[in-house]
Each structure stands twice: as structure tokens, then as C-alpha cells.
Design a protein around this motif. Structure first.
Motif, mmCIF file in Angstrom:
data_model
loop_
_atom_site.group_PDB
_atom_site.id
_atom_site.type_symbol
_atom_site.label_atom_id
_atom_site.label_comp_id
_atom_site.label_asym_id
_atom_site.label_seq_id
_atom_site.Cartn_x
_atom_site.Cartn_y
_atom_site.Cartn_z
ATOM 1 N N TYR A 139 42.124 30.741 46.052
ATOM 2 C CA TYR A 139 41.456 32.023 45.863
ATOM 3 C C TYR A 139 42.050 32.730 44.653
ATOM 4 O O TYR A 139 43.016 32.250 44.049
ATOM 5 C CB TYR A 139 41.553 32.880 47.132
ATOM 6 C CG TYR A 139 42.941 33.352 47.472
ATOM 7 C CD1 TYR A 139 43.387 34.612 47.085
ATOM 8 C CD2 TYR A 139 43.816 32.535 48.189
ATOM 9 C CE1 TYR A 139 44.667 35.054 47.402
ATOM 10 C CE2 TYR A 139 45.094 32.970 48.513
ATOM 11 C CZ TYR A 139 45.515 34.225 48.113
ATOM 12 O OH TYR A 139 46.778 34.658 48.416
ATOM 13 N N THR A 140 41.479 33.884 44.296
ATOM 14 C CA THR A 140 41.821 34.561 43.049
ATOM 15 C C THR A 140 42.555 35.863 43.329
ATOM 16 O O THR A 140 42.189 36.616 44.233
ATOM 17 C CB THR A 140 40.547 34.875 42.242
ATOM 18 O OG1 THR A 140 39.747 33.693 42.152
ATOM 19 C CG2 THR A 140 40.892 35.356 40.843
ATOM 20 N N SER A 141 43.575 36.118 42.551
ATOM 21 C CA SER A 141 44.231 37.435 42.544
ATOM 22 C C SER A 141 44.226 37.952 41.115
ATOM 23 O O SER A 141 44.210 37.167 40.151
ATOM 24 C CB SER A 141 45.659 37.339 43.076
ATOM 25 O OG SER A 141 46.469 36.556 42.222
ATOM 26 N N PHE A 142 44.214 39.270 40.962
ATOM 27 C CA PHE A 142 44.108 39.903 39.652
ATOM 28 C C PHE A 142 45.322 40.803 39.426
ATOM 29 O O PHE A 142 45.769 41.501 40.337
ATOM 30 C CB PHE A 142 42.827 40.743 39.555
ATOM 31 C CG PHE A 142 41.571 39.954 39.796
ATOM 32 C CD1 PHE A 142 40.935 39.299 38.757
ATOM 33 C CD2 PHE A 142 41.015 39.879 41.074
ATOM 34 C CE1 PHE A 142 39.768 38.582 38.983
ATOM 35 C CE2 PHE A 142 39.857 39.163 41.302
ATOM 36 C CZ PHE A 142 39.228 38.508 40.254
ATOM 37 N N THR A 143 45.822 40.792 38.209
ATOM 38 C CA THR A 143 46.890 41.705 37.813
ATOM 39 C C THR A 143 46.552 42.262 36.437
ATOM 40 O O THR A 143 45.656 41.762 35.744
ATOM 41 C CB THR A 143 48.248 40.990 37.750
ATOM 42 O OG1 THR A 143 48.161 39.904 36.807
ATOM 43 C CG2 THR A 143 48.663 40.464 39.104
ATOM 44 N N GLY A 144 47.264 43.264 36.040
ATOM 45 C CA GLY A 144 47.027 43.888 34.740
ATOM 46 C C GLY A 144 46.518 45.288 34.919
ATOM 47 O O GLY A 144 47.139 46.107 35.606
ATOM 48 N N SER A 145 45.364 45.575 34.330
ATOM 49 C CA SER A 145 44.827 46.926 34.423
ATOM 50 C C SER A 145 44.386 47.274 35.832
ATOM 51 O O SER A 145 44.192 48.440 36.155
ATOM 52 C CB SER A 145 43.637 47.074 33.459
ATOM 53 O OG SER A 145 42.626 46.126 33.775
ATOM 54 N N PHE A 146 44.231 46.274 36.678
ATOM 55 C CA PHE A 146 43.958 46.535 38.088
ATOM 56 C C PHE A 146 44.507 45.380 38.915
ATOM 57 O O PHE A 146 44.680 44.267 38.423
ATOM 58 C CB PHE A 146 42.465 46.751 38.354
ATOM 59 C CG PHE A 146 41.629 45.507 38.220
ATOM 60 C CD1 PHE A 146 41.213 44.793 39.334
ATOM 61 C CD2 PHE A 146 41.238 45.037 36.977
ATOM 62 C CE1 PHE A 146 40.444 43.656 39.221
ATOM 63 C CE2 PHE A 146 40.460 43.907 36.847
ATOM 64 C CZ PHE A 146 40.059 43.212 37.967
ATOM 65 N N THR A 147 44.766 45.670 40.176
ATOM 66 C CA THR A 147 45.311 44.678 41.093
ATOM 67 C C THR A 147 44.349 44.512 42.268
ATOM 68 O O THR A 147 43.948 45.497 42.875
ATOM 69 C CB THR A 147 46.690 45.101 41.621
ATOM 70 O OG1 THR A 147 47.569 45.301 40.509
ATOM 71 C CG2 THR A 147 47.276 44.037 42.540
ATOM 72 N N ALA A 148 43.995 43.263 42.549
ATOM 73 C CA ALA A 148 43.059 43.003 43.636
ATOM 74 C C ALA A 148 43.116 41.526 43.992
ATOM 75 O O ALA A 148 43.763 40.720 43.310
ATOM 76 C CB ALA A 148 41.636 43.402 43.237
ATOM 77 N N THR A 149 42.461 41.175 45.081
ATOM 78 C CA THR A 149 42.302 39.776 45.467
ATOM 79 C C THR A 149 40.846 39.524 45.797
ATOM 80 O O THR A 149 40.112 40.439 46.181
ATOM 81 C CB THR A 149 43.165 39.422 46.700
ATOM 82 O OG1 THR A 149 42.845 40.321 47.767
ATOM 83 C CG2 THR A 149 44.643 39.505 46.379
ATOM 84 N N ASN A 150 40.417 38.285 45.662
ATOM 85 C CA ASN A 150 39.052 37.899 45.961
ATOM 86 C C ASN A 150 39.082 36.525 46.607
ATOM 87 O O ASN A 150 39.768 35.618 46.123
ATOM 88 C CB ASN A 150 38.209 37.877 44.675
ATOM 89 C CG ASN A 150 36.719 37.742 44.961
ATOM 90 O OD1 ASN A 150 36.280 36.838 45.657
ATOM 91 N ND2 ASN A 150 35.942 38.655 44.399
ATOM 92 N N LYS A 151 38.341 36.368 47.711
ATOM 93 C CA LYS A 151 38.340 35.101 48.426
ATOM 94 C C LYS A 151 37.689 33.973 47.623
ATOM 95 O O LYS A 151 37.870 32.791 47.943
ATOM 96 C CB LYS A 151 37.631 35.256 49.770
ATOM 97 C CG LYS A 151 36.152 35.565 49.662
ATOM 98 C CD LYS A 151 35.448 35.515 51.023
ATOM 99 C CE LYS A 151 35.803 36.677 51.904
ATOM 100 N NZ LYS A 151 35.159 37.937 51.515
#
Length: 886
Positions: A139-151
């Protein structure tokens, strides 16, 4: 012995039946007989005779041993029968105590059964999938200007992993999907099965990774290799085609979303165990490129992540997980090169299949079963055992308190020669019998508990009466609860000295372990007070969240979505019809209401004097009525004006502060880059909550869009609401005859944010009520016994002029001190756990000190109420009766 001695091997048989001395005697006797027979009849006859002697002797010993065993068994059965008879007589003689014991254990075991069944059900998901230990989700996680996860993952990720990763046995990349389904019935019409939400678009690698299916028809290697093919589960095939044979169903047509014609290429059996892979229609992956599905799923954008795009891998045996993680780091770098983004980054994570059902951050699948919250399951398990322990403590208390009534029985039995183990068996039989009746009554109690709590019991949870393991578990529960509850009272009672207990003048006071009883009462009320305060805190926080001003008006607002694939002219037609309805007070077109379960975010850039500011903002869009409709305050600037040439937007106060402004007026006119285009900030909105109160208010922007799919209405509430919805449904059917109207209520949408907390509140309230009830049952029984023990003292005090209040204070003083002590211990424990629970909320209610005091006072009041009822009744008795010589 000579060489003519009989063989020794057969004699080893006798070692099990007789001693070594007897064995030597037997060997000597046989030797003598054997030699005499040789002299008279010859060696051949002697050996035959010897064999006959061995067989006869063995038979004689075997019969003797069997008689001994049967005698012991019969003796044990006689003792058991005797114990059961005496136990039954004793239980029927002391009906009140028996009723309290059985009722307390029934409620405790019933609650324990129900909660354990829920926990066991949730923990059983995906545990039986073959080779599950080698299957992982990426799955995907995001960092940088925003933090989130996506299945999900970007569409190109699956093929890249399949082609470039080592140590991978199989790769399954697939898309979750939902669509309306029709099946031709051969009469120029189609059977409409409505929207089916458990569809998946995959190829044959899906079955290699998720090995839970058994093929009933079709070729596993080719069933999904061609476009316009679909594999059905057996239950779904029955739904579509009835009970036709599997081979007859293969080749039949199914229509998805009006125009996607697919043909059945296989039937698989859905497993009968719990799994999150509950897809019913598996559509062949090549169908995407050969149909209009390519517009939705055929993407080459490495930075476009959608939760419907899934990626699972099955590792080769003995592959080190660390090797895969290193390759995922290389994938991160490759994706970064492909996207060219420097403000935010995509990272790819591994999630073991056995944790799929418990990851609440990303959940399972779109339209799938909700992920279970593992900490909540842990709390449920603790609550279950706490309730059961309270019930067991209650039983132990009452039995030890009643031990004096059995002391003379023990004395007589010991004088007549009964050993201690026999006495323990006698009293354990009684506790086992009570446990048996309690479990028997607890089963229907737990069953109807599931019906009462149906709204938050997970789908599929029930008492499986056809499962032999269930009945084995109940049998084990009878033995374990009966033993734990009865062993201490049995040890106490069987330890009485007959010389003491048979003295009629000897008071039984002190027998039965008063310290242990006090400790158990303390634990009972400790658990009860923890549950009381915890329940108050949960209810308080939920009330705070539901009553908190969200920054917009939600009263009387309903909304619905028009089909995104239908013409905008139809939407205009339905809005024109709605505007003629006098029941509708206002109307607004928007892409989403202010609050919803999902969200959409975008990266925004701003060139400030201090340097470039990059942040992530939530997006909302709609027409110019949005602010008026929801009564959202404009702090500075103006509302949007429909404009295609000069893009404008509104931002909230939090976004303004992230850009570096303190004064809303100074932020008006700022230009920010959004979607590779410059937009002018024309207004600053007062912050409002567009997510649950678990989250703080984040940056948000609002754009003009007059062709959004969501229509919100402000309607008259009360008795007219249902007639308004009925009229709206009729008008909808005229414009969208093939799409049923689904209306959402804004207040219900907000409440759904806190479903977990509401369920926890109801469960905690019920658990608290059960714990208090059981504790009060025990207290009622103990005070009854205390009154019996102190009946002469009460009689003397009444004769001497003592009031009911004075007598009551003497009897209840010990219990009140124990409850106060429980309050002192429980308060810091409750404070710690409540504080940890509240950390999940960005906005918390203030749990004041008086709430903890209220919990203690509530516990004390309930206990006093139990005591007062019995004391009042005892105080009304004639003191002459209690002072009469026995």
C-alpha cells in the motif's frame, strides 16, 4: 534352571497384573509342572500344556484385574451419585443462595460468552487462507507537504513489481468495483439484481495469491485470460441463475452497468471460513483495455493513487522480508523519478495478510468489511474476563460466607472417616452443578443478547449450535468455572476440625476466610467503579462531539447524488422540479457536503516573502449558494463569482495561517498555484469542521463548480419530512427511472463519524450494569448471611433501644469501608485509561474531578440500596424470635 525351563517371554505379560514376588512363585510352579510333564508325556506335550497353563493363568489374572477396575469404577460412580444427590438437596434447601449464585454466574458467563464470541469471530479472519504467512499487501504512504496513507497503489506499480522484483512467487494487482447487474431471462427482459458492490477486476494470478478458492467449473489457467469473462462464486451463481448445474451456468451472459456484456467462464466455491476476500464476481483483467472500463482503470500515471487499485504479493518460501523492503525503497526512488514531484513523496509499505483485518488506518477494501480495531478487541476481552471474574468472586464470597452452615456436615463426615479429597469432591460437585445450570441458562441469554445489540454486532456473529467445538467449549467452561469458583470454598470447608465445629456452643465466626471475602468484595467494586467512570467518560465525550458547534448549520439538511455518468441536463431538470416544491426551503449544488467520510486533497504552492510555501489542502467545490446555505461566515473578502477566465477560490482560516498571514484582510488578493494554474484568493472563511473531531481543522479551499453531482436541500422537518421525501422520490423517478434515489441526512452523517464510540458506550453501559448487578447480588447475599449470623446481637440491640439507622450502620460499616477503598484504588487507574482513550480525539471534553467522585458515589449508592433493603426487612423482625434459645 535347566535348558528345559519354559520360555520367560510369556511371563512378562503378568508383570502388569502381579508383583515381582508373585511372579517368581508363578515361574517356579510352572517350572515344576513343566519338568514333570516332560518326564511323563514328552517335550512336545509339555510345551502344549505349558501354553495352556499360561493362557489360563493370564485369563484368571485378567478377570481378577477387570473385577478390581470395575469395583473402583462402580465405587467412583456411587460416590458421584451420592455427591450429586446431596448437592441437589443442599441447593434446593437453600433456594435463595442457590438462586443468587446461579443468576450471578449466568449473567457473568452469558456476557463472557457473547463478548468472547465477538472477539473470536474478528480474530478468525484470514487465518485459514493457504500459505497466508507468505502473502502481503503493498500500500501507499505519503510524506512531504502532506502525510497520509492509502490502501491502493498507482496502476503502473503492479506490473513494475511483477517484472522487476525478485523473491516473488506471484503478484496480484486488481481493481475493486461495483455496478448494477442484470441477467437476461430469455423473455426479452432482464432480471435486475441492483448494485453489486463486491466485484473485482483481476487475472488468474489473483487465485494464485489468494488461495482460498476451490474450482467447481472452468479452467483456472484460462478462465480470466480473455476479455469479457467473469468467474462467479457458487453463492453468487445461485443468486443469478438459481440452482442450475455449474456446467450449464458456464457460458451464460451477465450485463454490468447497462452495456458491459460478460460471459461466465468459471465457478469457484467461496470458503466457509471468515475472510476479507468476499468478492463475488471476478472480471477478467483484459476486459479493461477492450471496454469503456479503460477510461477509469487504464492509467499510466505513477503519481495517481486510487484506493480501488490493489496490489498483493506472495513471497517465495524462505524469502527474507527485509529483501522485499529494500526493493520497495528502490521502487520509491523509481516512482520519484517518474513523477518529478519534490514537494511530496510516495512510499510503498508491506502489510502481512494476518494484519489486513486489523489495520484501521487503511481498512480492508472499498465496500468491504470494516477493519477491526485490535485495541478495542483487547478491551472487550478484558471486560469479558472482568465480568466473569466478578461473577466467580461473587460465588466464592457467598460460598465461604455460607461455609458455617456446612461445618457440622464436615465434622460428622470426618468423624465417620471421610478423607479430605472426598470432602473436596463433595463440595466441588455442588459448584460444578451450579456452573452447569449457569452455563445452560447463559447460552440463550447470550443468543438474545446478540439480537438486542444487533445494530453493532459484526455481521456473521452468532452462536453456532451445530458446531461440536462450541459444545466442547461449553463443557470446558462448566468444568473450569465450577472448579475455579468452587476450589477455594471446598478447601476452606473441608479443612474444618471436627472437634471444634461439632461443639454447639462454639461460634462459627471466623471460619471461611473473612480476609479473602473482603479482598474479593474489594475487587468486585473496583471493577464496577472502573466501568462506571469509564462509561460516564465515553458518554460525556460523545455528547460533547455531537453537541459541539461545527461552524455550519446542519439542521434540516438532506442531500443526494445524481448519477455522474448521466447528462447534466437531467440534473438541471431535477433541480427545476425541486425548486417548485414548497417544502424545500433552499437548494445548493456542490461536489460534497461540508462533512463526509471521504476527502480529496491537493498540493498548493504560494510564493511568500520568506520563500515558497507548499502545503496540502482539502478541496471542496460547488455553486455560490454554499456559504448562505450552510451559514458559513466570511471573515474577509467576498463570495465567489462564476468566472471561467479568472480562477478564484476561498480558503479557510487555518489555510490562511499556514500561508503566513495573521489578518484575514491581508490574505485577500493573494495568488496561489493550484492544479498548475494560478488562483486568486477572494475570501477567507471562518474555520468549520469538515472531518470528525478525531482530527484537527486542516487547510481547506473552496472552488466554484456549477455541475457538481451532489444536491443539498434544506427542508421542513417534523411530520412533513417523510412526505417531502416521498414527493422527491416521485420527481426523481421521472428523471432517473433506472436509478433509485438514496437520500442522506446531514445529522446522521455526522453521527456516523462516532459509530465506534457509540457502540463502545452501549457496550460499556451494558457491561457496567451487569457488573453492578452481579456485585449487588453478592452483596445482598452476604448481608443476608451477616444478618443471620448477627440476629441475636440485633435482637439485643433492638431490645436495648437501638434504632434501625444504628443497626444498619453497624451492619454496613465494613462494606462501606471496602467500597471507599475500591474508590481510592480505581480513581488513578480510571484517570490513566480515560486520558489514553481521549488522545484519539483532537477535541476533547473536560473530564472534571467530580465525574470520578460521581462514579464512586454511584457505586456506593447502589451498594447501600442493596444493604438497606435487607436491613430494613431484618429490623422489622420480632427480636424475641432471634433471642429464643435453640
Amino acid at each position: 534352571m535347566s535348558s528345559n525351563a519354559p520360555p520367560k517371554l510369556p511371563l512378562k505379560i503378568f508383570r502388569f497384573y502381579c508383583s515381582e514376588e508373585r511372579l517368581e512363585e508363578l515361574e517356579g510352579d510352572l517350572f515344576e509342572v513343566y519338568n514333570e510333564f516332560i518326564q511323563e508325556q514328552g517335550t512336545r506335550f509339555a510345551k502344549l500344556f505349558y501354553l495352556w497353563i499360561v493362557i489360563r493363568s493370564f485369563r484368571s489374572f485378567a478377570l481378577k484385574r477387570t473385577k478390581m477396575k470395575n469395583s473402583k469404577i462402580n465405587n467412583s460412580l456411587t460416590i458421584l451419585k451420592h455427591n450429586l444427590i446431596i448437592a441437589w438437596r443442599n441447593l434446593t434447601k437453600h433456594k435463595a443462595t442457590t438462586a443468587i449464585n446461579v443468576l450471578g454466574l449466568t449473567i457473568g458467563i452469558g456476557a463472557f460468552l457473547a463478548i468472547v464470541r465477538i472477539v473470536q469471530f474478528e480474530l478468525s479472519f484470514n487465518t485459514e487462507i493457504p500459505e497466508k504467512e507468505n502473502v502481503y499487501r503493498i500500500y501507499t504512504s505519503f510524506t512531504g507537504s502532506f502525510t497520509a496513507t492509502n490502501k491502493g497503489v498507482a496502476v503502473p506499480i503492479g506490473p513494475y513489481v511483477e517484472q522487476n522484483f525478485s523473491g516473488i512467487d506471484a503478484v496480484a494487482y486488481f481493481h475493486t468495483y461495483s455496478a448494477a447487474v442484470e441477467v437476461p431471462d430469455g423473455e426479452e427482459t432482464n432480471k435486475d439484481f441492483g448494485r453489486q458492490s463486491q466485484l473485482v477486476i483481476a487475472d488468474s494470478s489473483y487465485f494464485q495469491v489468494v488461495g482460498q478458492y476451490k474450482w467447481l467449473a472452468g479452467n483456472p489457467s484460462t478462465a480470466l485470460s480473455d476479455p469479457f469473462k467473469v468467474v462467479l462464486t457458487d453463492e453468487q451463481a445461485k443468486t443469478y441463475f438459481g440452482h442450475e448445474s455449474w456446467l450449464d451456468i458456464v457460458g451464460k451472459k451477465i450485463i454490468y452497468r447497462d452495456s458491459l456484456n460478460l460471459f461466465v467462464s468459471g465457478i469457484v466455491k467461496q470458503p466457509d471460513y471468515n475472510t476479507d476476500f468476499v468478492f463475488t464476481d471476478i472480471i477478467s483483467f483484459p476486459t479493461i483495455k477492450n471496454s469503456w472500463l479503460k477510461d477509469r482503470f487504464d492509467s499510466d500515471q505513477w503519481g495517481n493513487t486510487n484506493s480501488s487499485s490493489q496490489l498483493f504479493v506472495k513471497l517465495e518460501p524462505n524469502v527474507n522480508r527485509a529483501d522485499i523492503l529494500m526493493q520497495l525503497e528502490d521502487l520509491d526512488k523509481h516512482v520519484q523519478e517518474q513523477t518529478g514531484d519534490t514537494d511530496w513523496f510516495q512510499h510503498y509499505e508491506l502489510l502481512p495478510l494476518d494484519k489486513l483485518h486489523f489495520n484501521t488506518d487503511i481498512s480492508t477494501f472499498d465496500n468491504g468489511r470494516d477493519a477491526a480495531h485490535l485495541p478495542t478487541l483487547l478491551v472487550l476481552g478484558v471486560v469479558a474476563f472482568a465480568i466473569l471474574l466478578i461473577a466467580i468472586f461473587n460465588f466464592i464470597n457467598l460460598e465461604t460466607a455460607q461455609s458455617t452452615t456446612k461445618s457440622k456436615e464436615v465434622g460428622v463426615r470426618k468423624v465417620l472417616g471421610s478423607p479430605k479429597r472426598q470432602l473436596i469432591g463433595r463440595f466441588l460437585t455442588e459448584s460444578m452443578l451450579i456452573s452447569f445450570f449457569a452455563v445452560l441458562l447463559a447460552v440463550p441469554l447470550a443468543h438474545y443478547g446478540f439480537i438486542y445489540f444487533d445494530e453493532f454486532i459484526p455481521d456473521g456473529v452468532s452462536m453456532d449450535f451445530s458446531d461440536p467445538i462450541f459444545w466442547a467449549f461449553l463443557g470446558g467452561l462448566v468444568v473450569i468455572v465450577g472448579f475455579i469458583a468452587g476450589i477455594y470454598p471446598s478447601l476452606v470447608i473441608s479443612s474444618y476440625r471436627p472437634a471444634i465445629v461439632l461443639k454447639s456452643s462454639r461460634s462459627a465466626k471466623g471460619l471461611g476466610g473473612s480476609f479473602i471475602r473482603k479482598a474479593l468484595i474489594l475487587l468486585q467494586f473496583l471493577f464496577s467503579q472502573l466501568l462506571i467512570v469509564g462509561t460516564i467518560a465515553v458518554v460525556w465525550q460523545i455528547s460533547f462531539m455531537l453537541d459541539k458547534d461545527l461552524g455550519f448549520k446542519e439542521d434540516g439538511v438532506i442531500y443526494f447524488y445524481t448519477p455522474y455518468y448521466e447528462s447534466y441536463n437531467k440534473q438541471k431538470l431535477i433541480t427545476d422540479e425541486i425548486e417548485t416544491m414548497p417544502e424545500v426551503l433552499d437548494i445548493s449544488i456542490q461536489n460534497t457536503p461540508p462533512v463526509q467520510n471521504g476527502y480529496s486533497t491537493s498540493t498548493v504552492k504560494y510564493d511568500s516573502p520568506q520563500g515558497e510555501v507548499v502545503t496540502n489542502a482539502h478541496r471542496k467545490a460547488g455553486d455560490t449558494t454554499y456559504l448562505r446555505f450552510y451559514d458559513i461566515e466570511l471573515l474577509a473578502g467576498r463570495n465567489l463569482i462564476p468566472n471561467d477566465t479568472l480562477p478564484e477560490l476561498l480558503i479557510n482560516e487555518t489555510f490562511m495561517k499556514d500561508l503566513g498571514f495573521d489578518d484575514p484582510r491581508s490574505a485577500v488578493g493573494t495568488t496561489i498555484e493550484f492544479n498548475d494554474e494560478n488562483h486568486t484568493v477572494v475570501g477567507i472563511l471562518e474555520d468549520f469542521h469538515f472531518r470528525s473531531l478525531h482530527h484537527p481543522i486542516e487547510p481547506m479551499l473552496y472552488l466554484y463548480e456549477d455541475k457538481a453531482s451532489c444536491i443539498a436541500l434544506k427542508v421542513k422537518t417534523g411530520d412533513q419530512l417523510q412526505s417531502t421525501i416521498n414527493k422527491l422520490t416521485d420527481k426523481w423517478a421521472e428523471v432517473y427511472p433506472d436509478n433509485p434515489l438514496k437520500v442522506y441526512f446531514m445529522d446522521e452523517t455526522i453521527e456516523r463519524f462516532y459509530e465506534t464510540e457509540k457502540k463502545t458506550s452501549k457496550l460499556a453501559s451494558t457491561a457496567t450494569g451487569i457488573a453492578i448487578f452481579i456485585s449487588c447480588l453478592g452483596l445482598f447475599g452476604l448481608i443476608s448471611h451477616t444478618i443471620v449470623q448477627k440476629s441475636k446481637e440485633m435482637g439485643i440491640r433492638k431490645v436495648m433501644g437501638a434504632s434501625i439507622l444504628q443497626i444498619g450502620s453497624i451492619l454496613s460499616k465494613e462494606f462501606i469501608l471496602l467500597i471507599l477503598f475500591a474508590f481510592i484504588i480505581s480513581t488513578p487507574i480510571a484517570y490513566y485509561f480515560i486520558s489514553k482513550w481521549l488522545e484519539d480525539f483532537a477535541y476533547q471534553t473536560n473530564i472534571s474531578w467530580w465525574i470520578y467522585v460521581l462514579g464512586g458515589l454511584a457505586s456506593m449508592f447502589i451498594a447501600l440500596a442493596s444493604i438497606v433493603v435487607k436491613v430494613w426487612k431484618a429490623s422489622e423482625a420480632n427480636p424475641i424470635e432471634s433471642l429464643r434459645y435453640e
